[in-house]
Design a protein around this motif. Structure first.
Motif, PDB file in Angstrom:
ATOM      1  N   SER A   1      -3.702   4.226   8.965  1.00  0.00           N
ATOM      2  CA  SER A   1      -3.150   5.556   8.676  1.00  0.00           C
ATOM      3  C   SER A   1      -3.211   5.908   7.195  1.00  0.00           C
ATOM      4  O   SER A   1      -2.875   7.024   6.816  1.00  0.00           O
ATOM      5  CB  SER A   1      -1.708   5.640   9.179  1.00  0.00           C
ATOM      6  N   TYR A   2      -3.651   4.970   6.353  1.00  0.00           N
ATOM      7  CA  TYR A   2      -3.720   5.213   4.911  1.00  0.00           C
ATOM      8  C   TYR A   2      -5.166   5.535   4.525  1.00  0.00           C
ATOM      9  O   TYR A   2      -5.982   4.637   4.294  1.00  0.00           O
ATOM     10  CB  TYR A   2      -3.226   3.991   4.139  1.00  0.00           C
ATOM     11  N   HIS A   3      -5.461   6.813   4.454  1.00  0.00           N
ATOM     12  CA  HIS A   3      -6.836   7.223   4.195  1.00  0.00           C
ATOM     13  C   HIS A   3      -7.237   7.025   2.738  1.00  0.00           C
ATOM     14  O   HIS A   3      -8.420   7.154   2.394  1.00  0.00           O
ATOM     15  CB  HIS A   3      -7.025   8.681   4.618  1.00  0.00           C
ATOM     16  N   GLN A   4      -6.273   6.690   1.881  1.00  0.00           N
ATOM     17  CA  GLN A   4      -6.604   6.408   0.487  1.00  0.00           C
ATOM     18  C   GLN A   4      -7.326   5.078   0.327  1.00  0.00           C
ATOM     19  O   GLN A   4      -7.994   4.850  -0.681  1.00  0.00           O
ATOM     20  CB  GLN A   4      -5.325   6.372  -0.365  1.00  0.00           C
ATOM     21  N   ILE A   5      -7.191   4.172   1.296  1.00  0.00           N
ATOM     22  CA  ILE A   5      -7.857   2.873   1.190  1.00  0.00           C
ATOM     23  C   ILE A   5      -9.356   3.077   1.406  1.00  0.00           C
ATOM     24  O   ILE A   5      -9.779   3.633   2.421  1.00  0.00           O
ATOM     25  CB  ILE A   5      -7.313   1.864   2.208  1.00  0.00           C
ATOM     26  N   LYS A   6     -10.148   2.605   0.456  1.00  0.00           N
ATOM     27  CA  LYS A   6     -11.592   2.871   0.486  1.00  0.00           C
ATOM     28  C   LYS A   6     -12.452   1.624   0.651  1.00  0.00           C
ATOM     29  O   LYS A   6     -13.621   1.742   1.037  1.00  0.00           O
ATOM     30  CB  LYS A   6     -11.999   3.594  -0.800  1.00  0.00           C
ATOM     31  N   ALA A   7     -11.934   0.430   0.350  1.00  0.00           N
ATOM     32  CA  ALA A   7     -12.765  -0.771   0.427  1.00  0.00           C
ATOM     33  C   ALA A   7     -11.889  -2.010   0.373  1.00  0.00           C
ATOM     34  O   ALA A   7     -10.735  -1.956  -0.046  1.00  0.00           O
ATOM     35  CB  ALA A   7     -13.775  -0.805  -0.714  1.00  0.00           C
ATOM     36  N   MET A   8     -12.478  -3.134   0.800  1.00  0.00           N
ATOM     37  CA  MET A   8     -11.787  -4.411   0.732  1.00  0.00           C
ATOM     38  C   MET A   8     -12.762  -5.500   0.290  1.00  0.00           C
ATOM     39  O   MET A   8     -13.949  -5.483   0.637  1.00  0.00           O
ATOM     40  CB  MET A   8     -11.185  -4.780   2.090  1.00  0.00           C
ATOM     41  N   VAL A   9     -12.230  -6.466  -0.469  1.00  0.00           N
ATOM     42  CA  VAL A   9     -12.908  -7.732  -0.715  1.00  0.00           C
ATOM     43  C   VAL A   9     -12.077  -8.800  -0.023  1.00  0.00           C
ATOM     44  O   VAL A   9     -10.895  -8.975  -0.325  1.00  0.00           O
ATOM     45  CB  VAL A   9     -13.042  -8.036  -2.216  1.00  0.00           C
ATOM     46  N   ALA A  10     -12.674  -9.502   0.937  1.00  0.00           N
ATOM     47  CA  ALA A  10     -11.995 -10.523   1.738  1.00  0.00           C
ATOM     48  C   ALA A  10     -12.486 -11.893   1.282  1.00  0.00           C
ATOM     49  O   ALA A  10     -13.677 -12.202   1.406  1.00  0.00           O
ATOM     50  CB  ALA A  10     -12.288 -10.322   3.223  1.00  0.00           C
ATOM     51  N   VAL A  11     -11.580 -12.703   0.760  1.00  0.00           N
ATOM     52  CA  VAL A  11     -11.948 -14.000   0.202  1.00  0.00           C
ATOM     53  C   VAL A  11     -11.521 -15.114   1.153  1.00  0.00           C
ATOM     54  O   VAL A  11     -10.349 -15.316   1.420  1.00  0.00           O
ATOM     55  CB  VAL A  11     -11.290 -14.208  -1.181  1.00  0.00           C
TER      56      VAL A  11
ATOM     57  N   ALA B   1     -11.007  -0.826   8.766  1.00  0.00           N
ATOM     58  CA  ALA B   1     -11.633   0.498   8.778  1.00  0.00           C
ATOM     59  C   ALA B   1     -12.341   0.860   7.482  1.00  0.00           C
ATOM     60  O   ALA B   1     -12.729   2.019   7.308  1.00  0.00           O
ATOM     61  CB  ALA B   1     -10.564   1.552   9.093  1.00  0.00           C
ATOM     62  N   VAL B   2     -12.518  -0.106   6.579  1.00  0.00           N
ATOM     63  CA  VAL B   2     -13.128   0.211   5.281  1.00  0.00           C
ATOM     64  C   VAL B   2     -14.250  -0.776   4.970  1.00  0.00           C
ATOM     65  O   VAL B   2     -14.256  -1.910   5.479  1.00  0.00           O
ATOM     66  CB  VAL B   2     -12.080   0.184   4.150  1.00  0.00           C
ATOM     67  N   PRO B   3     -15.229  -0.379   4.141  1.00  0.00           N
ATOM     68  CA  PRO B   3     -16.300  -1.293   3.746  1.00  0.00           C
ATOM     69  C   PRO B   3     -15.729  -2.605   3.201  1.00  0.00           C
ATOM     70  O   PRO B   3     -14.794  -2.593   2.396  1.00  0.00           O
ATOM     71  CB  PRO B   3     -17.045  -0.514   2.664  1.00  0.00           C
ATOM     72  N   THR B   4     -16.301  -3.720   3.657  1.00  0.00           N
ATOM     73  CA  THR B   4     -15.727  -5.026   3.361  1.00  0.00           C
ATOM     74  C   THR B   4     -16.779  -6.003   2.856  1.00  0.00           C
ATOM     75  O   THR B   4     -17.813  -6.216   3.505  1.00  0.00           O
ATOM     76  CB  THR B   4     -15.039  -5.611   4.612  1.00  0.00           C
ATOM     77  N   LEU B   5     -16.498  -6.592   1.702  1.00  0.00           N
ATOM     78  CA  LEU B   5     -17.285  -7.683   1.146  1.00  0.00           C
ATOM     79  C   LEU B   5     -16.562  -8.982   1.468  1.00  0.00           C
ATOM     80  O   LEU B   5     -15.379  -9.136   1.141  1.00  0.00           O
ATOM     81  CB  LEU B   5     -17.425  -7.526  -0.371  1.00  0.00           C
TER      82      LEU B   5
ATOM     83  N   VAL C   1       0.837  -1.201   0.000  1.00  0.00           N
ATOM     84  CA  VAL C   1       0.000   0.000   0.000  1.00  0.00           C
ATOM     85  C   VAL C   1       0.871   1.250   0.000  1.00  0.00           C
ATOM     86  O   VAL C   1       0.589   2.231  -0.709  1.00  0.00           O
ATOM     87  CB  VAL C   1      -0.952  -0.016   1.212  1.00  0.00           C
ATOM     88  N   ASP C   2       1.954   1.225   0.769  1.00  0.00           N
ATOM     89  CA  ASP C   2       2.850   2.376   0.814  1.00  0.00           C
ATOM     90  C   ASP C   2       3.509   2.628  -0.546  1.00  0.00           C
ATOM     91  O   ASP C   2       3.700   3.781  -0.943  1.00  0.00           O
ATOM     92  CB  ASP C   2       3.923   2.158   1.877  1.00  0.00           C
TER      93      ASP C   2
ATOM     94  N   MET D   1      -1.953  -2.997  13.525  1.00  0.00           N
ATOM     95  CA  MET D   1      -0.612  -2.550  13.902  1.00  0.00           C
ATOM     96  C   MET D   1      -0.555  -1.038  14.081  1.00  0.00           C
ATOM     97  O   MET D   1      -1.249  -0.293  13.394  1.00  0.00           O
ATOM     98  CB  MET D   1       0.390  -2.973  12.825  1.00  0.00           C
ATOM     99  N   GLU D   2       0.291  -0.613  15.011  1.00  0.00           N
ATOM    100  CA  GLU D   2       0.545   0.823  15.156  1.00  0.00           C
ATOM    101  C   GLU D   2       1.187   1.337  13.870  1.00  0.00           C
ATOM    102  O   GLU D   2       2.101   0.706  13.327  1.00  0.00           O
ATOM    103  CB  GLU D   2       1.468   1.069  16.345  1.00  0.00           C
ATOM    104  N   ASN D   3       0.689   2.459  13.371  1.00  0.00           N
ATOM    105  CA  ASN D   3       1.139   3.003  12.083  1.00  0.00           C
ATOM    106  C   ASN D   3       0.896   2.030  10.933  1.00  0.00           C
ATOM    107  O   ASN D   3       1.644   2.000   9.952  1.00  0.00           O
ATOM    108  CB  ASN D   3       2.623   3.387  12.136  1.00  0.00           C
ATOM    109  N   GLY D   4      -0.161   1.244  11.078  1.00  0.00           N
ATOM    110  CA  GLY D   4      -0.514   0.270  10.053  1.00  0.00           C
ATOM    111  C   GLY D   4      -1.477   0.849   9.033  1.00  0.00           C
ATOM    112  O   GLY D   4      -1.454   2.055   8.736  1.00  0.00           O
ATOM    113  N   LEU D   5      -2.346   0.011   8.511  1.00  0.00           N
ATOM    114  CA  LEU D   5      -3.200   0.426   7.402  1.00  0.00           C
ATOM    115  C   LEU D   5      -4.214   1.502   7.786  1.00  0.00           C
ATOM    116  O   LEU D   5      -4.704   2.218   6.907  1.00  0.00           O
ATOM    117  CB  LEU D   5      -3.932  -0.789   6.820  1.00  0.00           C
TER     118      LEU D   5
END
Length: 298
Positions: free
Chosen positions: A172-182, A229-233, A134-135, A166-170
């Motif tokens: 802190s990345y406000h660009q992440i908007k969604a996830m699909v978890a399989v 922290a993001v909408p997850t399917l 992501v970084d 994690m501290e200083n993990g994902l």
């Protein structure tokens, strides 16, 4: 000796050869590499699409790589009769306008092995890989304003959840908007469903702890599901031989974000792994729900 054989099966790196190529799908791409916070070099493909929306795919573990899973070298134990090619979802995501980052987790494919703990840890160390991926996008001059979606598969999902905790993990990345978890799964529940005799399980656990310094039965990423922290399917095959419905329910109930559960009812096959692999294969052939989720949020 038996314990070492089990440990090799569960945590030994280097079992996932890179067997596919974006050029075979007429995809415009470049080979990339980037480094994790603990100094491991990861390698992958950046499949070029729009500069304002990027999907980061994290694959499942041990016998998988960014290209997917291959029957090559599996012999009679392969359990599934065809390769699972993750470039198929990269193709439809790219056709929908997304740039796609496909990378190998540490110890998989072409990525390096960690010099400090050279084993697969089922999400604990691999969480740093997700953050690094992501970084890499967030710091890239072309994608600094891009929205990011996460396509996180099995151990890739566990690594992602761990990275959110994690501290200083994902987070802190406000660009992440969604996830699909399989098909989320941790080691403890996988080994329960594997059904090894008690003496073999204890022997394997002892060998794994000796190598890694970790008790995999107590190092689950599941407590970090609440940190996502993001909408997850969530996508899960009902006929997966390793399915623990209570585990999936706990994971899903822990999500405090917009969420949706997609249950698949794929035909049952004889081999246990085949019934799990069927869902990994399904995502490459069925773009509608994944495109809908990312289209809504990313």
């Amino acid at each position: 000796m038996l314990g070492n054989m089990i440990a090799d099966m569960m945590i030994k790196p280097g079992q996932a050869p890179l067997f596919d190529d974006p050029a075979a799908y007429d995809l415009d791409y470049e080979n990339v590499e980037f480094e994790t916070a603990d100094g491991v070099t990861l390698r992958g493909w950046l499949i070029k699409g729009a500069s304002d929306k990027v999907i980061v795919q994290s694959h499942f573990g041990v016998q998988c790589c960014r290209a997917g899973w291959t029957t090559e070298g599996k012999g009679l134990m392969k359990g599934y009769d065809r390769d699972i090619k993750f470039l198929r979802q990269a193709k439809y995501l790219n056709e929908a306008g997304y740039t796609v980052l496909m990378y190998d987790l540490r110890g998989h494919g072409e990525s390096d092995v960690s010099p400090t703990r050279p084993w697969v840890t089922w999400g604990t160390d691999e969480a740093r890989d997700v953050i690094a991926a992501v970084d890499f996008i967030a710091a890239h001059s072309k994608f600094k304003s891009a929205n990011i979606g996460l396509l996180s598969i099995c151990m890739g999902q566990g690594s992602t959840a761990e990275a959110y905790g994690m501290e200083n993990g994902l987070k802190s990345y406000h660009q992440i908007k969604a996830m699909v978890a399989v098909q989320p799964l941790d080691y403890g529940h996988f080994i329960d469903k594997l059904g090894l005799p008690g003496f073999l399980r204890r022997s394997g656990d002892k060998a794994i702890e000796k190598r890694t310094g970790m008790d995999f039965n107590t190092s689950s990423w599941l407590p970090h599901a609440k940190d996502i922290a993001v909408p997850t399917l969530v996508i899960q095959n009902r006929n997966d031989a390793y399915l623990d419905e209570d585990f999936i329910a706990t994971y899903y109930d822990s999500l405090t974000v917009e969420k949706e559960m997609l249950w698949l009812d794929l035909p049952k096959e004889k081999a246990a792994f085949a019934n799990r692999a069927a869902a990994y294969d399904w995502i490459g052939e069925n773009p509608e729900k994944i495109l809908e989720w990312f289209g809504k949020h990313v």
